[in-house]
Design a protein around this motif. Structure first.
Motif, PDB file in Angstrom:
ATOM      1  N   MET A 211       0.837  -1.195   0.000  1.00  0.00           N
ATOM      2  CA  MET A 211       0.000   0.000   0.000  1.00  0.00           C
ATOM      3  C   MET A 211       0.877   1.251   0.000  1.00  0.00           C
ATOM      4  O   MET A 211       0.820   2.074   0.901  1.00  0.00           O
ATOM      5  N   GLN A 212       1.726   1.355  -0.982  1.00  0.00           N
ATOM      6  CA  GLN A 212       2.595   2.502  -1.115  1.00  0.00           C
ATOM      7  C   GLN A 212       2.122   3.381  -2.262  1.00  0.00           C
ATOM      8  O   GLN A 212       1.778   2.895  -3.339  1.00  0.00           O
ATOM      9  N   SER A 213       2.088   4.663  -2.059  1.00  0.00           N
ATOM     10  CA  SER A 213       1.673   5.587  -3.100  1.00  0.00           C
ATOM     11  C   SER A 213       2.488   6.855  -2.961  1.00  0.00           C
ATOM     12  O   SER A 213       2.726   7.339  -1.852  1.00  0.00           O
ATOM     13  N   ALA A 214       2.954   7.399  -4.093  1.00  0.00           N
ATOM     14  CA  ALA A 214       3.757   8.613  -4.050  1.00  0.00           C
ATOM     15  C   ALA A 214       2.935   9.815  -3.613  1.00  0.00           C
ATOM     16  O   ALA A 214       3.447  10.743  -3.005  1.00  0.00           O
ATOM     17  N   LYS A 215       1.650   9.804  -3.930  1.00  0.00           N
ATOM     18  CA  LYS A 215       0.760  10.891  -3.583  1.00  0.00           C
ATOM     19  C   LYS A 215      -0.408  10.372  -2.755  1.00  0.00           C
ATOM     20  O   LYS A 215      -0.816   9.222  -2.914  1.00  0.00           O
ATOM     21  N   PHE A 216      -0.943  11.254  -1.901  1.00  0.00           N
ATOM     22  CA  PHE A 216      -2.157  10.872  -1.182  1.00  0.00           C
ATOM     23  C   PHE A 216      -3.319  10.834  -2.165  1.00  0.00           C
ATOM     24  O   PHE A 216      -3.533  11.765  -2.944  1.00  0.00           O
ATOM     25  N   THR A 217      -4.079   9.764  -2.121  1.00  0.00           N
ATOM     26  CA  THR A 217      -5.277   9.613  -2.945  1.00  0.00           C
ATOM     27  C   THR A 217      -6.481   9.393  -2.046  1.00  0.00           C
ATOM     28  O   THR A 217      -6.440   8.546  -1.153  1.00  0.00           O
ATOM     29  N   PHE A 218      -7.530  10.162  -2.277  1.00  0.00           N
ATOM     30  CA  PHE A 218      -8.788   9.945  -1.557  1.00  0.00           C
ATOM     31  C   PHE A 218      -9.531   8.833  -2.285  1.00  0.00           C
ATOM     32  O   PHE A 218     -10.065   9.036  -3.380  1.00  0.00           O
TER      33      PHE A 218
ATOM     34  N   PRO B   2      -3.557   3.527   0.971  1.00  0.00           N
ATOM     35  CA  PRO B   2      -3.486   3.397   2.436  1.00  0.00           C
ATOM     36  C   PRO B   2      -4.670   4.002   3.172  1.00  0.00           C
ATOM     37  O   PRO B   2      -4.862   3.731   4.351  1.00  0.00           O
ATOM     38  N   PHE B   3      -5.469   4.829   2.472  1.00  0.00           N
ATOM     39  CA  PHE B   3      -6.636   5.473   3.091  1.00  0.00           C
ATOM     40  C   PHE B   3      -7.849   5.219   2.214  1.00  0.00           C
ATOM     41  O   PHE B   3      -7.799   5.408   0.991  1.00  0.00           O
ATOM     42  N   CYS B   4      -8.959   4.824   2.852  1.00  0.00           N
ATOM     43  CA  CYS B   4     -10.224   4.649   2.131  1.00  0.00           C
ATOM     44  C   CYS B   4     -11.369   5.225   2.943  1.00  0.00           C
ATOM     45  O   CYS B   4     -11.310   5.297   4.179  1.00  0.00           O
ATOM     46  N   TYR B   5     -12.413   5.624   2.233  1.00  0.00           N
ATOM     47  CA  TYR B   5     -13.610   6.191   2.846  1.00  0.00           C
ATOM     48  C   TYR B   5     -14.816   5.345   2.465  1.00  0.00           C
ATOM     49  O   TYR B   5     -14.957   4.930   1.300  1.00  0.00           O
ATOM     50  N   LEU B   6     -15.677   5.073   3.450  1.00  0.00           N
ATOM     51  CA  LEU B   6     -16.891   4.300   3.214  1.00  0.00           C
ATOM     52  C   LEU B   6     -18.047   4.991   3.917  1.00  0.00           C
ATOM     53  O   LEU B   6     -17.934   5.356   5.096  1.00  0.00           O
ATOM     54  N   SER B   7     -19.156   5.170   3.198  1.00  0.00           N
ATOM     55  CA  SER B   7     -20.306   5.827   3.805  1.00  0.00           C
ATOM     56  C   SER B   7     -21.595   5.275   3.216  1.00  0.00           C
ATOM     57  O   SER B   7     -21.587   4.416   2.332  1.00  0.00           O
ATOM     58  N   GLY B   8     -22.725   5.780   3.701  1.00  0.00           N
ATOM     59  CA  GLY B   8     -24.017   5.363   3.185  1.00  0.00           C
ATOM     60  C   GLY B   8     -25.131   5.635   4.172  1.00  0.00           C
ATOM     61  O   GLY B   8     -24.904   6.069   5.305  1.00  0.00           O
ATOM     62  N   HIS B   9     -26.357   5.370   3.709  1.00  0.00           N
ATOM     63  CA  HIS B   9     -27.556   5.496   4.534  1.00  0.00           C
ATOM     64  C   HIS B   9     -28.226   4.143   4.770  1.00  0.00           C
ATOM     65  O   HIS B   9     -29.001   3.990   5.698  1.00  0.00           O
ATOM     66  N   LYS B  10     -27.951   3.189   3.896  1.00  0.00           N
ATOM     67  CA  LYS B  10     -28.750   1.968   3.837  1.00  0.00           C
ATOM     68  C   LYS B  10     -27.980   0.758   4.349  1.00  0.00           C
ATOM     69  O   LYS B  10     -27.033   0.883   5.101  1.00  0.00           O
ATOM     70  N   LEU B  11     -28.395  -0.404   3.891  1.00  0.00           N
ATOM     71  CA  LEU B  11     -27.837  -1.666   4.366  1.00  0.00           C
ATOM     72  C   LEU B  11     -26.370  -1.822   3.960  1.00  0.00           C
ATOM     73  O   LEU B  11     -25.995  -1.524   2.832  1.00  0.00           O
ATOM     74  N   VAL B  12     -25.570  -2.297   4.895  1.00  0.00           N
ATOM     75  CA  VAL B  12     -24.202  -2.708   4.596  1.00  0.00           C
ATOM     76  C   VAL B  12     -24.131  -4.221   4.805  1.00  0.00           C
ATOM     77  O   VAL B  12     -24.212  -4.706   5.933  1.00  0.00           O
ATOM     78  N   GLN B  13     -24.017  -4.927   3.720  1.00  0.00           N
ATOM     79  CA  GLN B  13     -23.930  -6.384   3.790  1.00  0.00           C
ATOM     80  C   GLN B  13     -22.887  -6.826   2.768  1.00  0.00           C
ATOM     81  O   GLN B  13     -23.172  -6.979   1.590  1.00  0.00           O
ATOM     82  N   PHE B  14     -21.676  -7.015   3.244  1.00  0.00           N
ATOM     83  CA  PHE B  14     -20.575  -7.325   2.346  1.00  0.00           C
ATOM     84  C   PHE B  14     -20.741  -8.702   1.720  1.00  0.00           C
ATOM     85  O   PHE B  14     -21.188  -9.653   2.377  1.00  0.00           O
TER      86      PHE B  14
ATOM     87  N   GLY C 141      -4.042  -0.972   6.397  1.00  0.00           N
ATOM     88  CA  GLY C 141      -4.876   0.039   5.755  1.00  0.00           C
ATOM     89  C   GLY C 141      -5.777   0.748   6.754  1.00  0.00           C
ATOM     90  O   GLY C 141      -6.020   0.263   7.866  1.00  0.00           O
ATOM     91  N   PHE C 142      -6.266   1.914   6.371  1.00  0.00           N
ATOM     92  CA  PHE C 142      -7.114   2.744   7.224  1.00  0.00           C
ATOM     93  C   PHE C 142      -8.412   3.028   6.492  1.00  0.00           C
ATOM     94  O   PHE C 142      -8.400   3.515   5.353  1.00  0.00           O
TER      95      PHE C 142
END
Length: 209
Positions: free
Chosen positions: A1-8, A58-70, A86-87
């Protein structure tokens, strides 16, 4: 999980609605540009949770309003990603500790990491001083103060900690919607409310102020 730049990197998952607060990433990226000197990728990346592309970021965002069922693959990747350092910043757009997103996401975390893994973090945690200082812990959002959602002020965040570091930061405060506006409008705010987002990202990246 190496990256030269921060990625959202935003996580796309098959259940529920993952594509919320669409202006928020560019707003936080602008804040990083304004306050820090870390190199940035200027564009948000959408990453399928079931894809191995996840492990590039190395960074991830997860959001939502509804069901989370992986799915089985999504669950496998999420657990492996977090255990490998990872974060994931997870934000409940409902601002509701008893809502569908909250209950289903917390069930997923219990299944993957154990029933006691997701715990409240102290308001003295280093994430509250990784760049800006938040002596009272997580700053409130306008949705809490205006009585939206469960009509509670959540004076804490929860986290899953792996080897002494947060791997999953979990908020019921709806920061995503709080920061979902064009960054050019920050000049109208008495105080830039995205500053805590800068703290989260720098903590996730292991960068100290």
């Amino acid at each position: 999980m190496q990256s030269a730049k921060f990625t959202f990197a935003r996580l796309k998952y098959n259940s529920g609605d993952w594509d919320t607060d669409q202006r928020m990433p560019s707003n936080l990226l602008n804040s990083l540009l304004e306050y820090t000197t870390i190199p940035l990728d200027p564009e948000e990346k959408i990453v399928d949770l079931s894809s191995n592309d996840l492990f590039k970021y190395p960074f991830c965002y997860l959001s939502g309003h509804k069901l989370v069922q992986f799915s089985q693959q999504e669950a496998h990747n999420f657990k492996q990603y977090v255990n490998n350092g990872g974060f994931v910043f997870v934000d409940d757009c409902n601002h509701d500790i008893d809502g569908l997103f909250a209950k289903s996401f917390e069930t997923q975390m219990s299944n993957l990491f154990g029933a006691q893994a997701l715990k409240k973090i102290a308001n003295t945690h280093p994430i509250y001083s990784s760049f800006f200082k938040f002596e009272k812990g997580p700053p409130p959002t306008s949705f809490e103060l205006n009585g939206w959602g469960d009509d509670l002020i959540h004076d804490y965040l929860k986290a899953i900690t792996i080897n002494g570091r947060i791997g999953v930061l979990y908020s019921n405060k709806d920061y995503g919607c709080e920061w979902d506006y064009d960054f050019k409008n920050k000049r109208f705010l008495a105080e830039d409310n995205t500053k805590f987002g800068v703290n989260i990202i720098l903590y996730a990246m292991g960068i100290n102020a």
